[in-house]
Structure formats: C-alpha cells, structure tokens
Scaffold this motif. Sequence first.
Motif, PDB file in Angstrom:
ATOM      1  N   VAL A 197       0.440  -1.303   0.019  1.00 31.80           N
ATOM      2  CA  VAL A 197      -0.383  -0.160  -0.020  1.00 31.80           C
ATOM      3  C   VAL A 197       0.940   1.139   0.306  1.00 31.80           C
ATOM      4  N   GLU A 198       1.630   1.347   1.305  1.00 28.72           N
ATOM      5  CA  GLU A 198       2.775   2.201   0.631  1.00 28.72           C
ATOM      6  C   GLU A 198       3.683   2.492  -0.263  1.00 28.72           C
ATOM      7  N   GLU A 199       4.387   1.502  -0.884  1.00 25.49           N
ATOM      8  CA  GLU A 199       4.289   1.568  -2.611  1.00 25.49           C
ATOM      9  C   GLU A 199       3.841   1.988  -3.355  1.00 25.49           C
ATOM     10  N   ARG A 200       2.905   1.268  -3.523  1.00 18.88           N
ATOM     11  CA  ARG A 200       2.404   1.550  -5.224  1.00 18.88           C
ATOM     12  C   ARG A 200       1.010   1.603  -5.044  1.00 18.88           C
ATOM     13  N   LEU A 201      -0.301   2.580  -4.170  1.00 19.00           N
ATOM     14  CA  LEU A 201      -1.038   3.353  -4.097  1.00 19.00           C
ATOM     15  C   LEU A 201      -0.247   4.980  -4.133  1.00 19.00           C
ATOM     16  N   ARG A 202      -1.842   5.348  -4.768  1.00 19.95           N
ATOM     17  CA  ARG A 202      -1.639   6.825  -4.405  1.00 19.95           C
ATOM     18  C   ARG A 202      -2.628   6.876  -3.733  1.00 19.95           C
ATOM     19  N   PHE A 203      -3.203   8.053  -3.378  1.00 20.87           N
ATOM     20  CA  PHE A 203      -4.225   9.217  -3.335  1.00 20.87           C
ATOM     21  C   PHE A 203      -4.537  10.324  -4.033  1.00 20.87           C
ATOM     22  N   ARG A 204      -5.373  11.100  -4.274  1.00 16.01           N
ATOM     23  CA  ARG A 204      -6.071  12.252  -3.862  1.00 16.01           C
ATOM     24  C   ARG A 204      -6.119  12.832  -2.314  1.00 16.01           C
ATOM     25  N   PRO A 205      -4.968  14.034  -1.656  1.00 12.93           N
ATOM     26  CA  PRO A 205      -5.036  13.985  -0.666  1.00 12.93           C
ATOM     27  C   PRO A 205      -6.584  14.405  -0.289  1.00 12.93           C
ATOM     28  N   ALA A 206      -6.597  14.299   1.298  1.00  9.93           N
ATOM     29  CA  ALA A 206      -8.416  15.470   1.686  1.00  9.93           C
ATOM     30  C   ALA A 206      -7.404  16.323   2.343  1.00  9.93           C
ATOM     31  N   GLN A 207      -8.762  17.246   2.055  1.00  4.46           N
ATOM     32  CA  GLN A 207      -8.731  19.006   1.988  1.00  4.46           C
ATOM     33  C   GLN A 207      -9.600  20.000   3.286  1.00  4.46           C
ATOM     34  N   ASP A 208      -9.132  20.849   3.486  1.00  2.00           N
ATOM     35  CA  ASP A 208      -9.783  22.018   4.985  1.00  2.00           C
ATOM     36  C   ASP A 208     -10.775  22.651   4.402  1.00  2.00           C
ATOM     37  N   ALA A 209     -11.248  23.211   4.861  1.00  2.00           N
ATOM     38  CA  ALA A 209     -12.335  24.136   4.579  1.00  2.00           C
ATOM     39  C   ALA A 209     -11.998  25.295   3.582  1.00  2.00           C
ATOM     40  N   ALA A 210     -10.834  25.152   3.596  1.00  2.00           N
ATOM     41  CA  ALA A 210     -10.031  26.495   2.327  1.00  2.00           C
ATOM     42  C   ALA A 210     -10.072  25.586   1.265  1.00  2.00           C
ATOM     43  N   GLY A 211      -9.486  24.743   0.990  1.00  2.00           N
ATOM     44  CA  GLY A 211      -9.577  23.656  -0.041  1.00  2.00           C
ATOM     45  C   GLY A 211      -7.699  23.336   0.020  1.00  2.00           C
ATOM     46  N   ASN A 212      -6.984  23.881   1.057  1.00  2.00           N
ATOM     47  CA  ASN A 212      -5.479  23.546   1.034  1.00  2.00           C
ATOM     48  C   ASN A 212      -5.176  21.530   1.792  1.00  2.00           C
ATOM     49  N   ALA A 213      -4.772  21.480   1.007  1.00  2.00           N
ATOM     50  CA  ALA A 213      -4.352  19.244   1.684  1.00  2.00           C
ATOM     51  C   ALA A 213      -4.435  19.558   2.677  1.00  2.00           C
ATOM     52  N   VAL A 214      -4.993  18.142   3.160  1.00  2.00           N
ATOM     53  CA  VAL A 214      -4.086  18.076   4.480  1.00  2.00           C
ATOM     54  C   VAL A 214      -4.054  16.732   4.493  1.00  2.00           C
ATOM     55  N   ALA A 215      -3.044  15.754   5.896  1.00  4.79           N
ATOM     56  CA  ALA A 215      -2.531  14.853   6.137  1.00  4.79           C
ATOM     57  C   ALA A 215      -4.455  13.999   6.544  1.00  4.79           C
ATOM     58  N   ALA A 216      -4.988  12.725   6.283  1.00  5.51           N
ATOM     59  CA  ALA A 216      -5.861  12.266   6.633  1.00  5.51           C
ATOM     60  C   ALA A 216      -5.937  10.913   6.267  1.00  5.51           C
ATOM     61  N   PRO A 217      -6.046   9.786   7.783  1.00  8.77           N
ATOM     62  CA  PRO A 217      -6.006   8.539   7.541  1.00  8.77           C
ATOM     63  C   PRO A 217      -7.188   7.959   6.002  1.00  8.77           C
ATOM     64  N   PHE A 218      -6.330   6.845   5.624  1.00 11.86           N
ATOM     65  CA  PHE A 218      -7.677   6.066   4.631  1.00 11.86           C
ATOM     66  C   PHE A 218      -7.592   4.486   5.167  1.00 11.86           C
ATOM     67  N   TYR A 219      -8.200   3.959   5.043  1.00  9.58           N
ATOM     68  CA  TYR A 219      -8.236   2.719   5.075  1.00  9.58           C
ATOM     69  C   TYR A 219      -8.478   1.870   3.992  1.00  9.58           C
ATOM     70  N   TRP A 220      -7.187   0.270   3.903  1.00 11.64           N
ATOM     71  CA  TRP A 220      -7.362   0.183   2.673  1.00 11.64           C
ATOM     72  C   TRP A 220      -7.466  -1.814   3.539  1.00 11.64           C
ATOM     73  N   ARG A 221      -8.953  -2.725   2.462  1.00 13.55           N
ATOM     74  CA  ARG A 221      -9.402  -3.544   2.342  1.00 13.55           C
ATOM     75  C   ARG A 221      -8.743  -4.552   1.286  1.00 13.55           C
ATOM     76  N   GLN A 222      -7.653  -5.484   1.806  1.00 13.99           N
ATOM     77  CA  GLN A 222      -6.934  -6.263   0.985  1.00 13.99           C
ATOM     78  C   GLN A 222      -7.929  -7.732   0.984  1.00 13.99           C
ATOM     79  N   ARG A 223      -8.148  -8.429   0.312  1.00 13.75           N
ATOM     80  CA  ARG A 223      -9.306  -9.565   0.193  1.00 13.75           C
ATOM     81  C   ARG A 223      -8.451 -10.639  -1.273  1.00 13.75           C
ATOM     82  N   TRP A 224      -8.174 -11.657  -0.440  1.00 11.85           N
ATOM     83  CA  TRP A 224      -7.802 -12.871  -1.705  1.00 11.85           C
ATOM     84  C   TRP A 224      -9.534 -13.704  -1.533  1.00 11.85           C
ATOM     85  N   PHE A 225      -8.964 -13.746  -3.125  1.00  8.53           N
ATOM     86  CA  PHE A 225     -10.169 -14.945  -3.752  1.00  8.53           C
ATOM     87  C   PHE A 225      -9.271 -15.809  -4.577  1.00  8.53           C
TER      88      PHE A 225
END
Length: 225
Positions: A197-225
């Motif tokens: 997840v840290e090496e391959r995935l890229r995200f659009r960051p979260a924003q505050d009320a003024a539209g600035n990018a801020v750090a925020a948590p994200f939950y990734w679900r990985q399933r095996w079939f």
Amino acid sequence: MLVAIALGHLGALYLLGKLLAPDLTGGIEREVVAAFSLEAPPRPPPPPPPENEPEPDEGAQGSPGKEAIPQPVTAPEPEIALPRPSPAPQASSTGAADRSGARESGNGTGAAGGGPGTGSGNRGGGRGGVAVTRPVHISGRIDDARDYPVPPGGRQARRGTEVIVRVIVGRDGRARDCSVYRASPDPQADAITCRLVEERLRFRPAQDAAGNAVAAPFYWRQRWF
C-alpha cells in the motif's frame, strides 16, 4: 288418711271408666290436659332494617393563606473599601515583567492574541487545518498473487479471508505509517499488504475548509480469492 282413701276411690272410678266407657274418659283427659298445657308466647316481630344514614360532611377546604413576601434586606456598604488582591497568574514566568497571564494587552507573558505562528486552527499563516474531505484512491493495484508467498496448507488456506490496514495519506498523496487495523489469519500477508500500500497506491489527499491539502487517515481492505 281421708285424702288417701279419697284418692284411692277416684283412681278406682277412673279405671272402671276406662274399661266401661273409654271414649268418655279420653275426652275428659284431653280437656284436662288442654287446661293445664303451656304454650310458648309468640316471638316479637324482627326490628325493621336500619335506614341509610347520610355520611357526615367533612367540611370544605379552607381558603389558602396569603403568600408571605419577605422584606428585602441589603447589606450595608462598608465605610472603608476593602482592597481587592490581583489574581495570581495561572502559569509561572521567569521574566522580569510585573504582570503575567492571559491578557489581550500588557507587558506580561502569555498574551492570547492573534499571531503569525503555525497551527491547526482556522486562522494563522501555518498549515495543518482540519480535514473536511477524505482521501481518494486514484491509482495503483495489489492484485498479483505472486506478491504473496504460498501459506502453509496451500493458497486455499488464505482464500476468502481479508485484512484491513490503516495508513496516513499525506499532502503529496502517498500513504505512510501503515498499521494493521483488522488482521487476517496470515500475519505475513498482513505485513506484505502494508508495504505494498505504501509503495504502489496513490491518493488524492484530503482538504480542509479552505481547499488546502491536509493529511488524513485512509483504510484499505485487501481480500484474497
């Protein structure tokens, strides 16, 4: 003796009458018995049933008393004004100023006015506002079975299971500080998922009320079939 002889003659006559004229002596016996029979006096009639008497009147409620209003009393003003001590500061200071505390102006320490420092409030020149949107996954995939080693018992031992990891998406859209939020039966596969997840995935960051990018948590679900 004369009385006894008379009673004996009467008894002999009564016996002869019983033998010679029984009907006559029977009638005389009934008349004598009737003359001396005692009849019980008639019972007095029962008393009449008592009439329903009205319940006594308990009396109506009296009118309430008037509410007493106390006369206002005020403390007299003291003739000599008492000095009011100045409040002690909540925090100690090592400076030489004569005042300290949370004041808007003054020559002490701890003034609570606006300032140019950085912080996470809605005002100020720094970055770090509160996020009002969430990070969005925009690229990167984890779908190659060769990324995960075969667990003991074969791949079917991991089939149908899943792991949920938590990452912090920074202002640059990259995931950092991965941790296992809900583990799968395979701890080795959970650790590999955090790394991918840290090496391959890229995200659009979260924003505050003024539209600035801020750090925020994200939950990734990985399933095996």
